[in-house]
Design a protein around this motif. Structure first.
Motif, short mmCIF file in Angstrom:
data_model
loop_
_atom_site.label_atom_id
_atom_site.label_comp_id
_atom_site.label_asym_id
_atom_site.label_seq_id
_atom_site.Cartn_x
_atom_site.Cartn_y
_atom_site.Cartn_z
N MET A 201 4.61 6.21 25.07
CA MET A 201 3.40 5.42 24.82
C MET A 201 3.23 5.16 23.32
SD MET A 201 1.88 4.44 27.60
CE MET A 201 0.14 4.13 27.36
N HIS A 202 3.49 6.19 22.54
CA HIS A 202 3.40 6.05 21.07
C HIS A 202 4.43 5.03 20.57
CE1 HIS A 202 2.85 7.09 16.85
NE2 HIS A 202 4.16 7.26 16.77
N ALA A 203 5.66 5.15 21.07
CA ALA A 203 6.73 4.23 20.65
C ALA A 203 6.42 2.79 21.06
CB ALA A 203 8.07 4.68 21.26
N PHE A 204 5.88 2.62 22.26
CA PHE A 204 5.53 1.28 22.75
C PHE A 204 4.42 0.67 21.90
CE2 PHE A 204 3.36 -1.88 25.25
CZ PHE A 204 4.37 -2.52 25.95
N ASN A 205 3.36 1.42 21.65
CA ASN A 205 2.24 0.91 20.86
C ASN A 205 2.66 0.58 19.44
OD1 ASN A 205 -0.05 0.87 22.65
ND2 ASN A 205 0.01 3.10 22.68
N LYS A 206 3.53 1.39 18.88
CA LYS A 206 4.01 1.15 17.51
C LYS A 206 4.83 -0.14 17.45
CE LYS A 206 6.52 3.41 13.74
NZ LYS A 206 7.35 4.59 13.35
N LYS A 207 5.64 -0.38 18.46
CA LYS A 207 6.52 -1.55 18.45
C LYS A 207 5.77 -2.84 18.77
CE LYS A 207 10.80 -3.48 20.34
NZ LYS A 207 11.35 -3.84 19.02
N TYR A 208 4.89 -2.82 19.77
CA TYR A 208 4.31 -4.07 20.29
C TYR A 208 2.84 -4.30 19.89
CZ TYR A 208 8.55 -4.36 23.06
OH TYR A 208 9.86 -4.43 23.45
N ASN A 209 2.10 -3.24 19.63
CA ASN A 209 0.70 -3.39 19.22
C ASN A 209 -0.04 -4.41 20.09
OD1 ASN A 209 -1.63 -2.96 17.69
ND2 ASN A 209 -1.10 -4.57 16.22
N THR A 210 0.01 -4.18 21.40
CA THR A 210 -0.60 -5.13 22.34
C THR A 210 -1.54 -4.38 23.27
OG1 THR A 210 -0.14 -6.94 23.88
CG2 THR A 210 1.27 -4.99 24.05
N ASN A 211 -2.15 -5.10 24.20
CA ASN A 211 -3.07 -4.47 25.15
C ASN A 211 -3.00 -5.21 26.48
OD1 ASN A 211 -4.94 -6.76 25.06
ND2 ASN A 211 -5.44 -6.02 23.00
N ALA A 212 -3.70 -4.69 27.47
CA ALA A 212 -3.64 -5.24 28.83
C ALA A 212 -4.07 -6.71 28.87
CB ALA A 212 -4.51 -4.41 29.77
N ASP A 213 -5.16 -7.04 28.17
CA ASP A 213 -5.65 -8.42 28.19
C ASP A 213 -4.62 -9.40 27.64
OD1 ASP A 213 -8.03 -7.64 29.30
OD2 ASP A 213 -9.13 -7.58 27.41
N GLU A 214 -4.01 -9.03 26.53
CA GLU A 214 -3.01 -9.90 25.90
C GLU A 214 -1.79 -10.07 26.80
OE1 GLU A 214 -1.53 -10.48 21.39
OE2 GLU A 214 -1.00 -8.54 22.24
N ILE A 215 -1.33 -8.98 27.40
CA ILE A 215 -0.17 -9.03 28.30
C ILE A 215 -0.46 -9.93 29.49
CG2 ILE A 215 1.23 -7.68 29.92
CD1 ILE A 215 1.00 -5.34 27.87
N ILE A 216 -1.61 -9.74 30.12
CA ILE A 216 -1.96 -10.51 31.31
C ILE A 216 -2.12 -11.99 30.98
CG2 ILE A 216 -3.83 -10.88 33.00
CD1 ILE A 216 -4.02 -7.71 33.02
N THR A 217 -2.69 -12.29 29.82
CA THR A 217 -2.81 -13.69 29.38
C THR A 217 -1.44 -14.32 29.22
OG1 THR A 217 -4.90 -13.28 28.25
CG2 THR A 217 -3.66 -15.21 27.54
N ASN A 218 -0.50 -13.60 28.58
CA ASN A 218 0.85 -14.13 28.37
C ASN A 218 1.60 -14.33 29.68
OD1 ASN A 218 1.90 -14.43 25.43
ND2 ASN A 218 0.61 -12.61 25.36
N VAL A 219 1.41 -13.41 30.62
CA VAL A 219 2.15 -13.48 31.88
C VAL A 219 1.59 -14.55 32.81
CG1 VAL A 219 2.70 -12.21 34.01
CG2 VAL A 219 2.97 -11.10 31.78
N TYR A 220 0.25 -14.68 32.86
CA TYR A 220 -0.36 -15.53 33.88
C TYR A 220 -0.82 -16.91 33.39
CZ TYR A 220 -0.20 -11.59 37.06
OH TYR A 220 0.24 -10.56 37.86
N THR A 221 -0.97 -17.09 32.08
CA THR A 221 -1.52 -18.39 31.63
C THR A 221 -0.66 -19.12 30.60
OG1 THR A 221 -2.85 -17.46 29.83
CG2 THR A 221 -3.86 -17.51 32.02
N LYS A 222 0.28 -18.45 29.98
CA LYS A 222 1.07 -19.11 28.93
C LYS A 222 2.43 -19.55 29.48
CE LYS A 222 -1.20 -17.27 24.88
NZ LYS A 222 -1.04 -16.65 23.55
N PRO A 223 3.07 -20.53 28.81
CA PRO A 223 4.37 -21.02 29.30
C PRO A 223 5.48 -19.98 29.14
CG PRO A 223 3.79 -22.07 27.21
CD PRO A 223 2.60 -21.28 27.64
N GLN A 224 6.50 -20.13 29.99
CA GLN A 224 7.71 -19.31 29.98
C GLN A 224 7.44 -17.80 30.01
OE1 GLN A 224 9.59 -21.13 26.48
NE2 GLN A 224 10.89 -22.30 27.85
#
Length: 280
Positions: free
Chosen positions: A167-190
């Motif tokens: 979890m620490h390694a993931f947060n350090k690398k991507y600095n993202t959250n659930a809302d941002e991920i879901i927006t990218n997956v469900y509403t943005k292209p590609q």
């Protein structure tokens, strides 16, 4: 001496090789997809990005392999566009899967697999594709692909399945959250490319049991869902190309052994194999 031009195109990047007198020159242009570009746009792209780099060269043969060409209408469309740019040159247009098969297996029989952003496989008899396990896209399928692996990484993060270290390694690398991920997956292209970008996390954290489980389980899903459906998988070598194939070839080798299949060639990209095939 004949000059041969070979293309291997995705929708974002196209690699070209000009092969002449035993030497090959690499050229990169924007990717070409008949689903996203009109004939005029493709022509303009080639005139601007390709022709200036091969000027004063008479092309004797052109072999084009690319995305979006399973449909015969798209093949005819793209061939007609290429003929406008190279009017005096014989042109062959084929799918990226046949390109991968020719690159990996040359003129020999084999089961050929692409594991990149997406996944695909076929049985190739040394001349043409005889069987193809159907690709149903990243939402329903694409087992073993970058998008499939990346989706598992995101699930482990969002479900809080990763241990504290990951979890620490993931947060350090991507600095993202659930809302941002879901927006990218469900509403943005590609979204498939977005998902595939998380497969890099697996490559960077090899050795951790959770990471190894995700890799092995995801690639095993590809073996079980696709390769085990070909009787030829136990008769001929299994070849692989694509970034996931190359990055996790040790796991593929282990899985081939456990399924009692023969591991064949592994190429990061098919172009070197295509140059060899068209130079035979």
């Amino acid at each position: 001496m004949a000059a041969v031009l070979i293309a291997d195109s995705g929708s974002t990047k196209c690699e070209w090789r000009l092969v002449k007198e035993g030497k090959s020159k690499k050229i990169f242009t924007t990717g070409i997809s008949p689903y996203f570009l009109s004939g005029e746009q493709i022509q303009l792209l080639l005139q601007k990005e390709l022709l200036p780099k091969i000027k004063d060269t008479i092309i004797d043969e052109l072999f084009y392999y690319g995305t979006g060409l399973k449909d015969d209408a798209n093949k005819k469309f793209l061939k007609s566009v290429l003929k406008k740019v190279f009017p005096a040159t014989p042109v062959e247009v084929q799918t990226d899967l046949l390109g991968a098969a020719r690159a990996l297996s040359l003129n020999e029989k084999g089961v050929c697999c692409i594991l990149g952003t997406g996944s695909n496989s076929c049985y190739y008899n040394g001349k043409k594709i005889i069987k193809n396990s159907p690709g149903i896209g990243y939402v329903l399928g694409d087992e073993g692909s970058g998008a499939y692996l990346g989706k598992k990484v995101i699930q482990y993060f969002l479900y809080n399945t990763f241990d504290e270290e990951l979890m620490h390694a993931f947060n350090k690398k991507y600095n993202t959250n659930a809302d941002e991920i879901i927006t990218n997956v469900y509403t943005k292209p590609q979204p498939n490319r977005y998902l595939a970008s998380f497969a890099l996390f697996l490559a960077e954290n090899r050795g951790h049991y959770m990471i190894e489980n995700i890799i092995e389980d995801s690639l095993n899903d590809f073996f079980f869902t696709h390769l085990s459906k070909y009787t030829e998988s136990w008769l001929y070598p299994i070849h692989f190309t694509g970034s996931i194939s190359f990055g996790f070839k040790d796991v593929l080798k282990t899985l081939c052994s456990s399924y009692e299949m023969e591991m064949g060639a592994v190429l990061k990209e098919p172009m070197d194999g295509l140059v060899k095939y068209h130079s035979m």
